[in-house]
Write an enzyme that holds these catalytic residues in place. Structure first.
Site, PDB file in Angstrom:
ATOM      1  N   LEU A  33       0.818  -1.206   0.000  1.00 21.67           N
ATOM      2  CA  LEU A  33       0.000   0.000   0.000  1.00 21.67           C
ATOM      3  C   LEU A  33       0.855   1.260   0.000  1.00 21.67           C
ATOM      4  CD1 LEU A  33      -2.983  -0.899   2.361  1.00 21.67           C
ATOM      5  CD2 LEU A  33      -2.875  -0.929  -0.139  1.00 21.67           C
ATOM      6  N   ASP A  52      11.152   3.718   4.739  1.00 25.35           N
ATOM      7  CA  ASP A  52      10.951   2.280   4.898  1.00 25.35           C
ATOM      8  C   ASP A  52      12.284   1.692   5.328  1.00 25.35           C
ATOM      9  OD1 ASP A  52      10.279  -0.602   4.398  1.00 25.35           O
ATOM     10  OD2 ASP A  52       8.495   0.286   3.502  1.00 25.35           O
ATOM     11  N   LEU A  70      12.011   1.292  12.183  1.00 27.90           N
ATOM     12  CA  LEU A  70      11.104   1.829  13.193  1.00 27.90           C
ATOM     13  C   LEU A  70      11.486   1.441  14.614  1.00 27.90           C
ATOM     14  CD1 LEU A  70       7.723   1.220  11.330  1.00 27.90           C
ATOM     15  CD2 LEU A  70       8.791   3.438  11.775  1.00 27.90           C
ATOM     16  N   ASN A 130      -8.575  -4.511  10.269  1.00 23.74           N
ATOM     17  CA  ASN A 130      -9.777  -5.244  10.655  1.00 23.74           C
ATOM     18  C   ASN A 130      -9.445  -6.430  11.541  1.00 23.74           C
ATOM     19  OD1 ASN A 130     -10.129  -8.009   8.877  1.00 23.74           O
ATOM     20  ND2 ASN A 130      -8.919  -6.491   7.766  1.00 23.74           N
ATOM     21  N   TYR A 154      -0.450 -10.092  14.957  1.00 23.21           N
ATOM     22  CA  TYR A 154      -0.569  -8.881  14.149  1.00 23.21           C
ATOM     23  C   TYR A 154      -1.746  -8.030  14.628  1.00 23.21           C
ATOM     24  CZ  TYR A 154      -1.797  -5.994  10.094  1.00 23.21           C
ATOM     25  OH  TYR A 154      -2.125  -4.955   9.266  1.00 23.21           O
ATOM     26  N   ARG A 192     -14.845 -13.519   0.942  1.00 17.33           N
ATOM     27  CA  ARG A 192     -14.640 -12.633   2.083  1.00 17.33           C
ATOM     28  C   ARG A 192     -14.343 -11.210   1.610  1.00 17.33           C
ATOM     29  NH1 ARG A 192     -10.137 -10.776   4.784  1.00 17.33           N
ATOM     30  NH2 ARG A 192     -10.508 -10.125   6.952  1.00 17.33           N
TER      31      ARG A 192
END
Length: 283
Positions: A33, A52, A70, A130, A154, A192
């Site tokens: 993404l 990144d 990170l 989600n 996750y 799904r």
């Protein structure tokens, strides 16, 4: 609780000119993404800072490329210095052993918010998932106030990020919109995804609304297009003004031509799909 303050980025206008930040940070710019958003977020910033842990293409006009792990607090602090807002897409984006999730998704999001606090950044768009609520049954409609039911490490890491961002709003006034992204791909690939699909155009719309809507406080919204069926009620995030324009119907015939999962398959029972049965990860 602090009084919500507008982002340092300008708010949308009624003109045809896109609202803009002076300097917008996109983490995870090398991910699936992130690569999509690199082009799509460019009109929303005078300078788009891209980061990144993996190599990125060289900076183009109006871009800065700054590699960053990170989990490295000092590197993250330097990365955040001078930005007006953050779109945080960085981190592990699939179910993995906890030891692989921990550095970027938990330590990393803490480093990001601490750096935002130190440098006075007041707006973050956090890519949640989600999978924070993946153990609700398919067909059950929930909203952002439903208790979290993560479907793996996750999902746990994303629930941590949502809670951490809530703390940084309550304590320091850093506004965050947490995007519980469904399935953002070029097309819905299975049954799904007919329900969870989020088009790239709708993802861009949602991020723009999350960046430039004033006084969002701490908002959780499901990232999903206007599909025929939905498990997620976004009525508590109507102040964002997010109006999805796409839906998964063009992909229905192809998706429904695939053999259905067995009714007793956990991936067919729970909203998290295959994530609910990933692992255990034994050495």
């Amino acid at each position: 609780m602090p009084t919500a303050s507008p982002s340092t980025c300008p708010t949308p206008s009624t003109s045809s000119t896109a609202p803009r930040c002076a300097r917008l940070l996109l983490t995870g710019a090398g991910g699936n993404l992130g690569k999509v958003l690199r082009t799509r977020l460019r009109p929303y910033a005078d300078t788009l800072r891209l980061s990144d842990v993996r190599p990125l293409d060289p900076a183009g006009p109006g871009e800065e490329v700054i590699p960053c792990d990170l989990a490295d607090a000092r590197a993250v602090d330097a990365l955040v210095d001078g930005v007006d807002a953050i779109v945080h897409m960085g981190g592990v984006s699939v179910e993995r052993p906890f030891e692989e999730i921990l550095p970027a998704n938990i330590q990393g999001v803490y480093n990001l918010y601490e750096s935002a606090r130190r440098h006075g950044v007041k707006r973050v768009v956090f890519a949640s998932s989600n999978h924070v609520t993946g153990f609700y049954r398919q067909g059950q409609v929930i909203d952002a106030d439903a208790p979290v039911r993560p479907d793996g490490y996750y999902g746990i890491s994303k629930a941590f990020g949502e809670n951490l961002s809530r703390f940084y709003y309550d304590r320091y006034g850093i506004e965050t919109v947490c995007l519980r992204i469904g399935s953002s791909f070029p097309e819905a690939q299975d049954r799904r995804m007919l329900i969870t699909w989020l088009s790239y155009d709708d993802l861009t719309r949602l991020i723009a609304q999350s960046l430039f809507t004033p006084n969002v406080g701490h908002t959780i919204v499901y990232g999903v297009s206007a599909n025929r069926e939905s498990w997620w009620d976004n009525s508590r995030a109507t102040h964002l003004g997010y109006a999805p324009q796409d839906n998964s119907e063009p992909f229905r015939a192809k998706a429904e031509a695939q053999p259905p999962l067995a009714p007793d398959d956990p991936a067919a029972r729970y909203q998290g799909g295959a994530f609910v049965k990933a692992g255990p990860f034994e050495s």
